[in-house]
Structures are given as structure tokens and as C-alpha cells.
Design a protein around this motif. Structure first.
Motif, PDB file in Angstrom:
ATOM      1  N   ASP A  39      51.245 -87.716 -30.072  1.00  0.00           N
ATOM      2  CA  ASP A  39      49.858 -88.123 -30.330  1.00  0.00           C
ATOM      3  C   ASP A  39      48.871 -87.043 -29.902  1.00  0.00           C
ATOM      4  N   ARG A  40      49.136 -86.414 -28.764  1.00  0.00           N
ATOM      5  CA  ARG A  40      48.243 -85.369 -28.271  1.00  0.00           C
ATOM      6  C   ARG A  40      48.201 -84.184 -29.233  1.00  0.00           C
ATOM      7  N   ILE A  41      49.350 -83.764 -29.750  1.00  0.00           N
ATOM      8  CA  ILE A  41      49.402 -82.653 -30.682  1.00  0.00           C
ATOM      9  C   ILE A  41      48.757 -83.042 -32.010  1.00  0.00           C
ATOM     10  N   ARG A  42      48.990 -84.274 -32.468  1.00  0.00           N
ATOM     11  CA  ARG A  42      48.398 -84.723 -33.722  1.00  0.00           C
ATOM     12  C   ARG A  42      46.872 -84.718 -33.623  1.00  0.00           C
ATOM     13  N   ASP A  43      46.330 -85.197 -32.503  1.00  0.00           N
ATOM     14  CA  ASP A  43      44.884 -85.234 -32.327  1.00  0.00           C
ATOM     15  C   ASP A  43      44.280 -83.837 -32.266  1.00  0.00           C
ATOM     16  N   LYS A  44      44.955 -82.915 -31.589  1.00  0.00           N
ATOM     17  CA  LYS A  44      44.411 -81.562 -31.460  1.00  0.00           C
ATOM     18  C   LYS A  44      44.479 -80.789 -32.785  1.00  0.00           C
ATOM     19  N   THR A  45      45.472 -81.068 -33.622  1.00  0.00           N
ATOM     20  CA  THR A  45      45.564 -80.359 -34.890  1.00  0.00           C
ATOM     21  C   THR A  45      44.610 -80.931 -35.934  1.00  0.00           C
ATOM     22  N   ASN A  46      44.253 -82.205 -35.789  1.00  0.00           N
ATOM     23  CA  ASN A  46      43.271 -82.766 -36.722  1.00  0.00           C
ATOM     24  C   ASN A  46      41.893 -82.330 -36.304  1.00  0.00           C
TER      25      ASN A  46
END
Length: 46
Positions: A39-46
Motif C-alpha cells: 500500500d505504501r509503494i502504491r500510494d507513493k507511485t500514484n
């Protein structure tokens, strides 16, 4: 099945019959990421 997150080294237990566990057993090149890191990586890439 015990798995270890590749980013934070948190150890979790997966059901042996789950799709993720089967995928990790059949394709050892795939790595496991815990839900928090995912979730953390998904949020930072969006």
C-alpha cells in the motif's frame, strides 16, 4: 506457509491453499510483499 516481506522483513503466515502461496511455491523468482509495504509503494507511485 511462512513468508517474509522483502522490504521490511516482517514474517507472516499464509494459508497453504491460497493463491499467493501457490504462486510463491511454483515460481520461486516471485517475492512476497506485506500489505503495508504494498500500500505504501502504491500510494507513493500514484
Amino acid at each position: 506457509m511462512r513468508v517474509k516481506c522483502v522490504i521490511c522483513d516482517k514474517i507472516e503466515t499464509l494459508d497453504d491453499e491460497s493463491i499467493i502461496a501457490k504462486r510463491l511455491r511454483n515460481r520461486p523468482i516471485h517475492t512476497y510483499m506485506c500489505a503495508d509495504c504494498h500500500d505504501r509503494i502504491r500510494d507513493k507511485t500514484n
